[in-house]
Design a protein around this motif. Structure first.
Motif, PDB file in Angstrom:
ATOM      1  N   ALA A   7       0.861  -1.185   0.000  1.00 61.09           N
ATOM      2  CA  ALA A   7       0.000   0.000   0.000  1.00 61.09           C
ATOM      3  C   ALA A   7       0.896   1.232   0.000  1.00 61.09           C
ATOM      4  CB  ALA A   7      -0.904   0.000   1.232  1.00 61.09           C
ATOM      5  N   HIS A  34      -1.417  -0.878  -3.956  1.00 65.33           N
ATOM      6  CA  HIS A  34      -2.693  -0.270  -3.555  1.00 65.33           C
ATOM      7  C   HIS A  34      -2.387   1.195  -3.294  1.00 65.33           C
ATOM      8  CE1 HIS A  34      -5.132  -3.917  -2.991  1.00 65.33           C
ATOM      9  NE2 HIS A  34      -3.982  -4.480  -2.666  1.00 65.33           N
ATOM     10  N   GLU A  70      -4.004  -0.780  -8.011  1.00 65.59           N
ATOM     11  CA  GLU A  70      -5.394  -0.527  -7.638  1.00 65.59           C
ATOM     12  C   GLU A  70      -5.421   0.822  -6.941  1.00 65.59           C
ATOM     13  OE1 GLU A  70      -7.926  -3.559  -5.681  1.00 65.59           O
ATOM     14  OE2 GLU A  70      -6.168  -4.860  -5.912  1.00 65.59           O
ATOM     15  N   HIS A  72      -7.493   3.531  -4.627  1.00 60.85           N
ATOM     16  CA  HIS A  72      -8.575   3.602  -3.650  1.00 60.85           C
ATOM     17  C   HIS A  72      -8.766   5.041  -3.199  1.00 60.85           C
ATOM     18  CE1 HIS A  72      -8.273  -0.747  -3.341  1.00 60.85           C
ATOM     19  NE2 HIS A  72      -6.988  -0.624  -3.067  1.00 60.85           N
ATOM     20  N   ALA A  79     -12.033  -1.456   0.617  1.00 60.08           N
ATOM     21  CA  ALA A  79     -10.758  -1.842   0.002  1.00 60.08           C
ATOM     22  C   ALA A  79     -10.119  -2.972   0.813  1.00 60.08           C
ATOM     23  CB  ALA A  79      -9.819  -0.647  -0.039  1.00 60.08           C
TER      24      ALA A  79
END
Length: 195
Positions: A7, A34, A70, A72, A79
């Protein structure tokens, strides 16, 4: 190479280049990213990078085409990274504003970024914060100490000079490389001491 699930959160502190470069390198190396971008970070993209952020979808589509990413929004509590059951390998907040650092230190979890950071801490996973602020006041330092004591790694955006940087990119890559080292991701972004 084993693909990692990382992330990356970019906040509104100065130093958007660090977050952008980290994301680029992780995607180039085949890792799953992410990505979260605060509203203030979008403003910094415009101010520091000169990006036209009036159409954010174009920027995000470019990144998605360059690798396994991805995106978010800050309100996306569905998520995967909002849950400890998702096997994330780590999270980096880069650059990390002092407001975000304070919220994480106090367990606020008011948005996805703060919740994901809280998950990293509660699960004992790698959480790296890259503050970019100077000077630091006592509150900033106490919040960093508090986070370090519960397992977060604090990597201030302080480039080294022993590798004789020649460009702005060399300085950025040094900090990004230190982050990658702490994520356990191989790289060749700078010449190491003794090499």
């Amino acid at each position: 190479m084993v693909q990692k699930r990382i992330a990356v959160a970019i906040t509104g502190a100065s130093g958007a280049q660090y977050g952008v470069r980290l994301t680029q390198v992780l995607l180039q190396e085949g890792h799953h990213v992410h990505l979260m971008i605060s509203e203030a970070a979008w403003q910094v993209f415009y101010e520091e990078l000169g990006w036209d952020t009036s159409n954010r979808e174009v920027i995000l589509q470019d990144w998605m085409r360059s690798g396994d990413l991805e995106y978010h929004t800050m309100r996306d509590f569905k998520a995967p990274i909002a849950s400890g059951s998702y096997p994330a390998d780590g999270m980096v907040v880069v650059p990390c504003s002092m407001g975000t650092l304070s919220s994480i230190a106090h367990g606020a979890s008011r948005n996805l970024l703060e919740r994901a950071a809280d998950v990293m801490l509660k699960e004992g996973r790698t959480l790296i914060l890259v503050p970019r602020e100077t000077p630091l006041n006592q509150i900033h330092l106490e919040n960093m100490l508090k986070l370090a004591q519960v397992g977060a790694k604090i990597i201030p955006a302080m480039p080294g000079f022993y590798h004789h940087p020649q460009t702005m990119e060399d300085l950025i890559d040094f900090v990004v490389g230190k982050v990658l080292d702490n994520l356990g991701v191989e790289h060749h972004l700078f010449r190491r001491w003794g090499e």
